[in-house]
Design an enzyme around this catalytic site. Structure first.
Site, PDB file in Angstrom:
ATOM      1  N   GLY A 235       0.817  -1.205   0.000  1.00  0.00           N
ATOM      2  CA  GLY A 235       0.000   0.000   0.000  1.00  0.00           C
ATOM      3  C   GLY A 235       0.847   1.249   0.000  1.00  0.00           C
ATOM      4  N   PRO A 237       2.531   4.866   1.178  1.00  0.00           N
ATOM      5  CG  PRO A 237       4.498   6.003   0.647  1.00  0.00           C
ATOM      6  CD  PRO A 237       3.214   5.532   0.060  1.00  0.00           C
ATOM      7  CB  THR A 239      -1.948   3.100   4.062  1.00  0.00           C
ATOM      8  OG1 THR A 239      -0.879   2.211   3.735  1.00  0.00           O
ATOM      9  CG2 THR A 239      -2.165   4.075   2.911  1.00  0.00           C
ATOM     10  N   GLY A 240      -0.706   2.691   7.315  1.00  0.00           N
ATOM     11  CA  GLY A 240      -0.853   1.908   8.538  1.00  0.00           C
ATOM     12  C   GLY A 240      -0.401   0.470   8.427  1.00  0.00           C
ATOM     13  CE  LYS A 241       3.191  -0.157   3.570  1.00  0.00           C
ATOM     14  NZ  LYS A 241       2.738   1.240   3.381  1.00  0.00           N
ATOM     15  CD  GLU A 459      -4.908  29.807  -8.886  1.00  0.00           C
ATOM     16  OE1 GLU A 459      -5.725  28.869  -8.834  1.00  0.00           O
ATOM     17  OE2 GLU A 459      -3.691  29.627  -9.066  1.00  0.00           O
TER      18      GLU A 459
END
Length: 653
Positions: A235, A237, A239-241, A459
């Site tokens: 996954g 970086p 994301t909680g691995k 813009e």
């Protein structure tokens, strides 16, 4: 034999423990003593050779020691003649010799000169002459000083390595360089559980089965099944691995080995493979347990693709040992390998096959509901305002990972403290999101009025086109306040969709080109401010033609390489004629997007101009301002909330 442990504390014998530092201290004291005492005691006065000749002929000299290699003579006066020279010593007659020294040139012939002088005086008054080469203490020491220094440096270096790596007998000592350097968390110290992991529903469902394997292995083995050896967490970086792997160990209540893939790779040949063997040996002793290898792509990169290295590369040797250990040559019962990477495409195929990493668990970016849960976890320690809306915040952070959300919460708390607030409110979180996405606000940056006007039209062009196209991302906020490297920015709330159609991509491309086209219409010429927009536009255009098969002339072909096998292949997977056709298709597509964007802005030029003037006045506008100028957004869903200006909301409340 008496037991000293039973003696009172004050009567216990004192045991002196030997410390190698004592040897160093004694050596330093001895060297210092010899340095300061060498040649001390006598205080000879310097004389000229002519004066020494007169003393010689007068019969006052007892002995002359001539140092040939230093061209120096040392004169000792007879004791009964010392009073004669008291004035030269300041009235104090010296007791130690030599009394005088004299220096001569290199052409001085000592034997001949001293012989002639002794021949001129009576035999009983002749001077004793000693001619020698002087050897000082340092001359002798220099032959053993270098080896001693090398030995001491060797001892100090190894002692430092042992101390930093766990001591001579511990893991990582100088004689244990091949030991695994991973951290072991015993089952009693692992407190992370699935309650601490918010969101990640699909990933948690898969790893829960691993927990069940570790808790009830007989449930599966009694039917003949085999416990999986490994699972790969893939996954983006943040994301909680790593957190998910710790939660698996905490839920299963087993020891947890944690090590990084880069810890295996060393400059010494064979160290990586040795550490892999030692890691699995320790894991078998602690079984059942979990071994977690973070960033496994550091050691698991596909073999043969390491540019600049030979086939004997240390990384490849380490990978081969890892494959061997996971292949079942040894009994790894009860040891489950979890690994994490965000570069699964570059991993070796042998590492990914069944029997090693049996499962791939995809840990994707959180969706809306998962972001709400993650915010709930990170907001526990914050003092929030009473009217705080968690759902609003989750909607305004699409594409944020768990690490990004944690950063937003911390940055919001810092922003509130910076403004001396008693609680963290919604505006603090919006400012935190702006700072993380766009960078630090730089109001002090000097911008000329002409540049500011050009930025406002740029813009406004983005905002106008995105508001009037049904498939463009919904606009949230537009600002011309410089942030980071950007002179202005438009914030969108993209829909969280898994598939993107050709029509949706074209609307997005028109929105990207809106700023550039607006500058051309108002100023008559473009500027360099659209660099980032053109870069993204070009990538999307080439992606449509070469990857997604959205070109009629190229057809339904894709030249995308998902395996990465063409990483070092300098040839293209298509002919030069096809390359020319691709370039022409991309140019035609971008020109069509340009013409479509220009027609949209010209047809709504009055609203576009009003929006630009409003930007120059307020510097920051929200979606409700665009709704007031252009009406409801094209493609807006029923009941969709329009982001409003926080200041107006506060005034209305």
């Amino acid at each position: 034999m008496a037991d000293n442990n039973n003696l009172p504390r004050g009567n216990k014998p004192v045991r002196l423990r030997f410390n190698i530092s004592w040897i160093y201290i004694v050596l330093l004291i001895g060297l210092g003593y010899m340095f300061f005492t060498e040649g001390s005691g006598a205080n000879p006065q310097k004389e000229e050779w002519a004066d020494v000749q007169q003393q010689w002929l007068a019969g006052d000299i007892k002995e002359v020691v001539f140092i040939r290699n230093e061209f120096e003579g040392r004169v000792t006066i007879k004791p009964d003649k010392l009073e004669k020279y008291a004035d030269k010593f300041g009235g104090n007659v010296p007791k130690k010799s030599p009394h005088f020294i004299f220096l001569v040139s290199g052409s001085f012939n000592a034997e001949e000169m001293f012989g002639e002088l002794n021949a001129e005086i009576p035999a009983d008054e002749q001077v004793k002459v000693v001619i020698e080469n002087h050897k000082s203490f340092w001359d002798t020491l220099q032959w053993i000083l270098l080896p001693l220094m090398l030995i001491f440096m060797w001892i100090f270096m190894f002692r430092g390595m042992n101390k930093n790596m766990g001591g001579p007998g511990g893991p990582g000592g100088v004689f244990s360089v091949g030991k695994a350097t991973g951290k072991l968390a015993e089952k009693d110290s692992m407190k992370v559980t699935f309650k601490d992991v918010a969101g990640l529903y699909g990933a948690k469902d898969e790893v829960m089965e691993i927990v069940d394997f570790l808790k009830n292995p007989k449930k599966y083995t009694v039917l003949g099944g085999k416990i999986p050896k490994g699972a790969l967490l893939v996954g983006p970086p943040g994301t909680g691995k790593t957190l998910l792997a710790k939660a698996v160990a905490g839920e299963a209540d087993v020891p947890f080995f944690s090590i990084s893939g880069s810890d295996f790779v060393e400059m010494f040949v064979g160290v990586g493979a040795s550490r892999v063997r030692d890691l699995f040996r320790q894991a078998k002793e602690k079984a059942p347990c979990i071994v977690f290898i973070d960033e496994i792509d550091a050691v698991g990169r596909a073999r043969g693709k390491n540019a600049g290295f030979s086939s004997n590369d240390e990384r490849e040797n380490t990978l081969n040992q890892l494959l061997t250990e996971m292949d079942g040559f040894g009994s790894n019962s009860g040891v489950i390998i979890l690994a994490a990477t965000n570069r699964a495409d570059i991993l070796d195929k042998a590492l990914m096959r069944a029997g090693r990493f049996d499962r791939q668990i995809h840990v994707d970016l959180p969706d809306l509901k998962e972001r709400e849960e993650i915010f709930t976890v990170h907001l526990r320690g914050l003092k929030l305002a009473e009217d705080f809306n968690l759902e609003f915040l989750a909607k305004h952070t699409p594409g944020f990972s768990g690490a990004d959300i944690a950063n937003v919460c911390n940055e919001a708390a810092l922003t509130a403290a910076r403004h001396n607030k008693q609680a963290v409110d919604r505006q603090d979180f919006l400012d935190a999101v702006d700072r993380i996405v766009g960078g630090l606000e730089r109001k002090s940056k000097i911008i000329t009025p002409e540049e500011k006007k050009s930025i406002a039209h740029h813009e406004a062009g983005h905002a106008t086109v995105s508001w009037l196209l049904p498939h463009a991302n919904p606009l949230f906020k537009v600002t011309i306040v410089p942030r980071g490297q950007a002179l202005g920015a438009a914030w969108y709330l993209p829909e969280e969709r898994q598939l993107v159609t050709k029509e949706q991509m074209m609307d997005e491309m028109c929105s990207l080109l809106g700023g550039r086209v607006a500058e051309e219409i108002v100023n008559g010429q473009p500027s360099t401010g659209a660099l980032n927009d053109l870069e993204r536009l070009t990538k999307m255009a080439y992606g449509m033609v070469t990857y997604y098969g959205m070109s009629e002339k190229i057809g339904t072909l894709s030249f995308y390489d998902s395996t990465g096998s063409r990483g070092y292949d300098l040839t293209k997977p298509y002919s030069e004629k096809t390359a020319e056709l691709i370039d022409k298709e991309v140019k035609d597509l971008v020109q069509m997007i340009h013409d479509r964007t220009e027609s949209i802005i010209r047809e709504n030029f009055a609203g576009f101009s009003e929006l630009a003037e409003l930007l120059l006045e307020k510097e920051v506008i929200f979606a409700d301002d665009l709704e007031r100028i252009f009406g409801p957004r094209a493609g807006a869903k029923p009941g969709e909330e329009i982001p409003k200006d926080p200041e107006e909301v506060a005034e209305n409340e």
